[in-house]
Design a protein around this motif. Structure first.
Motif, PDB file in Angstrom:
ATOM      1  N   LEU A 112      26.896  13.412  29.470  1.00  0.00           N
ATOM      2  CA  LEU A 112      27.069  12.157  29.691  1.00  0.00           C
ATOM      3  C   LEU A 112      26.133  11.076  29.499  1.00  0.00           C
ATOM      4  O   LEU A 112      24.764  11.543  29.507  1.00  0.00           O
ATOM      5  N   GLY A 113      26.607  10.095  28.915  1.00  0.00           N
ATOM      6  CA  GLY A 113      25.530   9.185  28.706  1.00  0.00           C
ATOM      7  C   GLY A 113      25.067   9.075  27.098  1.00  0.00           C
ATOM      8  O   GLY A 113      24.185   8.484  26.782  1.00  0.00           O
ATOM      9  N   ASP A 114      25.436   9.990  26.485  1.00  0.00           N
ATOM     10  CA  ASP A 114      24.984  10.082  25.041  1.00  0.00           C
ATOM     11  C   ASP A 114      25.471   8.893  24.166  1.00  0.00           C
ATOM     12  O   ASP A 114      26.846   8.453  24.220  1.00  0.00           O
ATOM     13  N   PRO A 115      24.741   8.123  23.451  1.00  0.00           N
ATOM     14  CA  PRO A 115      25.243   6.721  22.657  1.00  0.00           C
ATOM     15  C   PRO A 115      26.249   7.240  21.731  1.00  0.00           C
ATOM     16  O   PRO A 115      27.092   6.209  21.422  1.00  0.00           O
ATOM     17  N   ALA A 116      26.164   8.283  21.185  1.00  0.00           N
ATOM     18  CA  ALA A 116      27.238   8.774  20.155  1.00  0.00           C
ATOM     19  C   ALA A 116      28.508   8.753  20.654  1.00  0.00           C
ATOM     20  O   ALA A 116      29.743   8.821  20.113  1.00  0.00           O
ATOM     21  N   ASP A 117      28.718   8.752  22.177  1.00  0.00           N
ATOM     22  CA  ASP A 117      29.999   8.927  22.782  1.00  0.00           C
ATOM     23  C   ASP A 117      30.589   7.525  23.252  1.00  0.00           C
ATOM     24  O   ASP A 117      31.054   7.434  24.324  1.00  0.00           O
ATOM     25  N   GLY A 118      30.400   6.593  22.729  1.00  0.00           N
ATOM     26  CA  GLY A 118      30.430   5.092  23.244  1.00  0.00           C
ATOM     27  C   GLY A 118      32.088   5.066  23.411  1.00  0.00           C
ATOM     28  O   GLY A 118      32.413   4.106  24.365  1.00  0.00           O
ATOM     29  N   ASP A 119      32.713   5.405  22.618  1.00  0.00           N
ATOM     30  CA  ASP A 119      34.279   5.383  22.966  1.00  0.00           C
ATOM     31  C   ASP A 119      34.780   6.165  24.067  1.00  0.00           C
ATOM     32  O   ASP A 119      36.010   5.932  24.298  1.00  0.00           O
ATOM     33  N   THR A 126      37.442  -0.032  45.343  1.00  0.00           N
ATOM     34  CA  THR A 126      37.858  -0.412  44.181  1.00  0.00           C
ATOM     35  C   THR A 126      37.702   0.190  43.071  1.00  0.00           C
ATOM     36  O   THR A 126      36.525   1.232  43.090  1.00  0.00           O
ATOM     37  N   CYS A 127      38.311   0.254  42.111  1.00  0.00           N
ATOM     38  CA  CYS A 127      38.034   1.154  40.732  1.00  0.00           C
ATOM     39  C   CYS A 127      38.168   0.112  39.508  1.00  0.00           C
ATOM     40  O   CYS A 127      39.317  -0.570  39.346  1.00  0.00           O
ATOM     41  N   THR A 128      37.290   0.544  38.607  1.00  0.00           N
ATOM     42  CA  THR A 128      37.547   0.146  37.122  1.00  0.00           C
ATOM     43  C   THR A 128      37.333   1.033  36.242  1.00  0.00           C
ATOM     44  O   THR A 128      36.816   1.929  36.348  1.00  0.00           O
ATOM     45  N   ALA A 129      37.833   0.527  35.031  1.00  0.00           N
ATOM     46  CA  ALA A 129      37.831   1.217  33.740  1.00  0.00           C
ATOM     47  C   ALA A 129      37.058   0.632  32.770  1.00  0.00           C
ATOM     48  O   ALA A 129      37.313  -0.541  32.455  1.00  0.00           O
ATOM     49  N   ILE A 130      36.041   1.426  32.252  1.00  0.00           N
ATOM     50  CA  ILE A 130      35.314   0.750  31.026  1.00  0.00           C
ATOM     51  C   ILE A 130      34.680   1.747  29.867  1.00  0.00           C
ATOM     52  O   ILE A 130      34.769   2.797  30.254  1.00  0.00           O
ATOM     53  N   ARG A 131      34.613   1.055  28.861  1.00  0.00           N
ATOM     54  CA  ARG A 131      34.198   1.954  27.503  1.00  0.00           C
ATOM     55  C   ARG A 131      32.584   2.464  27.854  1.00  0.00           C
ATOM     56  O   ARG A 131      31.884   1.496  28.409  1.00  0.00           O
ATOM     57  N   GLN A 132      32.239   3.250  27.799  1.00  0.00           N
ATOM     58  CA  GLN A 132      30.851   3.846  27.963  1.00  0.00           C
ATOM     59  C   GLN A 132      29.911   2.841  27.318  1.00  0.00           C
ATOM     60  O   GLN A 132      28.749   2.407  27.894  1.00  0.00           O
ATOM     61  N   ARG A 133      30.315   2.305  26.113  1.00  0.00           N
ATOM     62  CA  ARG A 133      29.282   1.413  24.916  1.00  0.00           C
ATOM     63  C   ARG A 133      29.169   0.255  25.896  1.00  0.00           C
ATOM     64  O   ARG A 133      28.368  -0.645  25.561  1.00  0.00           O
ATOM     65  N   ASP A 134      30.130  -0.275  26.684  1.00  0.00           N
ATOM     66  CA  ASP A 134      30.250  -1.489  27.269  1.00  0.00           C
ATOM     67  C   ASP A 134      29.320  -1.704  28.488  1.00  0.00           C
ATOM     68  O   ASP A 134      29.190  -2.590  29.299  1.00  0.00           O
TER      69      ASP A 134
END
Length: 568
Positions: A404-411, A364-372
């Protein structure tokens, strides 16, 4: 910074001086090789020993070779190259006299010295901040190694010496050998003396050449970006980031920024092996591009860097061309239109079958914004990305964020693939491309997963597009894509077929063809990307710089930057 004036070619006087210096270098080598006039040698022998004459001839040849090397730095206006050329030209005057009373050659070197002094104002490129100390370190290190090795060779042959010279004489002999002069120690066997001379002389020449190369090396400054710079850049990307899919990658921490005085535009670049390497279009209002491009070019001129732009779009290429750079097509970027993308049809059969096959396997595969993502889930994603990475090298410069994982890249949009047991087996990270697009940054997958994992994640990203307001998806960049496409068509000519064979050969190392085919199977729209450069003669050094920046070649120095994969 203040916008300066940049010229697409070196000024005639500077280019001409560089050529004259190189011609003089060749002339010096020739005069050192040709036999000297017998009458002059007889007169000179009364004042200079034979060893001194031979040393002067060898030094003249070395000085000539060094002048040929200095021509490239003079052409770029480097101050250090001019300084060294002045020293070498002045030294060559004396060498011509010592090696055979060659008055004509000495006069030529004197004329060159006068010319260099007269055009001093043309050579103002700033040297690297640490090149002087590196040159001194290399000079002392190689010379010290040669001295110690020569001293050791004398010591192990102490029973072959004539007389009983002391350690002080040994040291003097080894030191003089570094500059090609015979010392006071005499050997019973000629081969022993030759061995010491060759060893010390080689290390002495190596010390001078290594010091010259390091002395002339342009600086590669560590980029310094403040929180204000970061904020201003993100503001420009919010307003103008939809124009270029590579715009968000300007946020890499190893890229420096050159701004217009108004702050409406910036060029993001990195200095690699003496090349000021920008990527993509300038960031900001297109009306302000000429100003920031001029500032970037003037800054490169001031430091003696070669300007180059990797992978800019059509609008950016036109702006750089108006500024004086040459432009060639580098390849094509694969872009998917979310509204028209479909798995139906014969052309999409391979992708459709791969997706269905892996879904039947329970994936299975899902798409999600990093901030979520929750902190725990984000940490698991970062850990998986590290485990799935092929090798220790983090590749990418023009189309990679390298974090990867920087809070500034939440989008950023994350696409996560799990197997039937719920284990994370693959992930994609897409960075924002304006308000309605995303651009592929990171692609990682478990190598033990079934075939079709990548296809599933790409298709999931496209299918999730409407949910996130995404209308376009940028995939990888295919270098020289048109060569592969046209070579497969009926009637391809012999030159095109030869070029195609060469690219396939290179693909064994850099996966050029496989990357093109991995993109082509999705039937994307191909958008051309360009390479901008000053002159054709700069292309080899630009190619080396680009491959270094993309981590296909080892870097000359490590630039302090944010960790490639880390959470804060």
């Amino acid at each position: 910074m203040t916008v300066g004036t940049w010229r697409p070619r070196p000024p005639l006087s500077r280019a001409a001086v560089a050529r004259l210096v190189q011609l003089n270098g060749v002339f010096n080598v020739v005069t050192a090789v040709l036999p000297a006039h017998h009458g002059r040698m007889a007169a000179l022998a009364a004042f200079v020993p034979a060893a001194g004459i031979l040393t002067a001839r060898a030094a003249t040849a070395a000085a000539g070779a060094l002048l040929v090397y200095l021509g490239a730095g003079l052409r770029r206006g480097r101050l250090r190259a001019w300084q060294l050329a002045v020293v070498v030209a002045a030294t060559a005057i004396g060498l011509h006299l010592v090696k055979g009373l060659d008055l004509v050659a000495a006069a030529v070197s004197g004329a060159l010295l006068a010319l260099l002094v007269a055009v001093r104002q043309e050579f103002n490129a700033l040297p690297g901040p640490r090149s002087r100390w590196r040159a001194a370190t290399a000079l002392i290190g190689f010379a010290g190694a040669g001295f110690l090795l020569g001293l050791f060779e004398i010591a192990v042959r102490a029973d072959h010496l004539i007389g009983t010279p002391g350690v002080r004489a040994w040291a003097e002999h080894a030191a003089l050998g570094l500059i090609g002069v015979t010392g006071p120690v005499e050997f019973a066997r000629p081969w022993a003396a030759d061995t010491v001379s060759y060893t010390t002389g080689t290390f002495g020449l190596l010390a001078v050449l290594a010091a010259a190369v390091l002395y002339l090396r342009p600086g590669e400054p560590r980029p310094e970006r403040t929180a204000v710079d970061e904020s201003r850049l993100r503001h420009l990307l919010t307003r103008y980031g939809g124009g270029d899919s590579l715009g968000y990658f300007a946020l890499r921490s190893d890229k420096a920024l050159i701004w217009t005085p108004s702050g409406n535009a910036a060029v993001a670049y990195r200095v690699v092996r003496g090349v000021s390497l920008a990527a993509g279009d300038p960031i900001g209002a297109e009306s302000a591009w000429p100003e920031t491009i001029a500032a970037w070019l003037a800054d490169g001129e001031r430091h003696g860097w070669t300007p180059a732009v990797l992978g800019c779009g059509r609008a950016g290429a036109a702006a750089y061309a108006r500024a004086g750079l040459d432009v060639i097509e580098l390849g094509d970027e694969a872009v998917l239109d979310v509204g028209t993308f479909s798995l139906d049809g014969r052309a999409m059969r391979s992708v459709r079958q791969a997706v269905h096959r892996i879904r039947r396997a329970g994936y299975t595969c899902t798409a999600i914004r990093q901030r979520d993502l929750s902190p725990a889930d984000l940490a698991a994603v970062v850990d998986a990305a590290v485990r799935f990475r092929d090798g220790d090298v983090e590749r990418g410069f023009s189309m990679a964020l390298s974090r990867l994982g920087d809070p500034a890249d939440g989008d950023c949009l994350m696409v996560l693939a799990h197997d039937e047991d719920g284990r994370l087996r693959g992930l994609l990270q897409f960075v924002p491309w304006g308000a309605d697009g995303i651009s592929l940054d990171l692609m990682r997958g478990d190598r033990t997963a079934p075939n079709g994992l990548t296809e599933l994640m790409v298709v999931t990203a496209v299918e999730a597009g409407p949910e996130f307001g995404i209308r376009r998806v940028s995939l990888n960049f295919a270098v020289l894509r048109s060569v592969f496409a046209r070579a497969e068509q009926l009637g391809a000519g012999p030159v095109l077929r030869l070029w195609h064979r060469l690219l396939r050969l290179f693909s064994r190392v850099w996966q050029i063809e496989s990357l093109y085919r991995a993109n082509a199977k999705y039937l994307p729209m191909w958008q051309p990307r360009y390479l901008c450069f000053p002159t054709a003669r700069d292309l080899p050094r630009i190619a080396v710089a680009a491959l270094t920046a993309e981590a296909f070649l080892p870097a000359r120095q490590v630039v302090t930057a944010q960790p490639a994969l880390a959470t804060r």
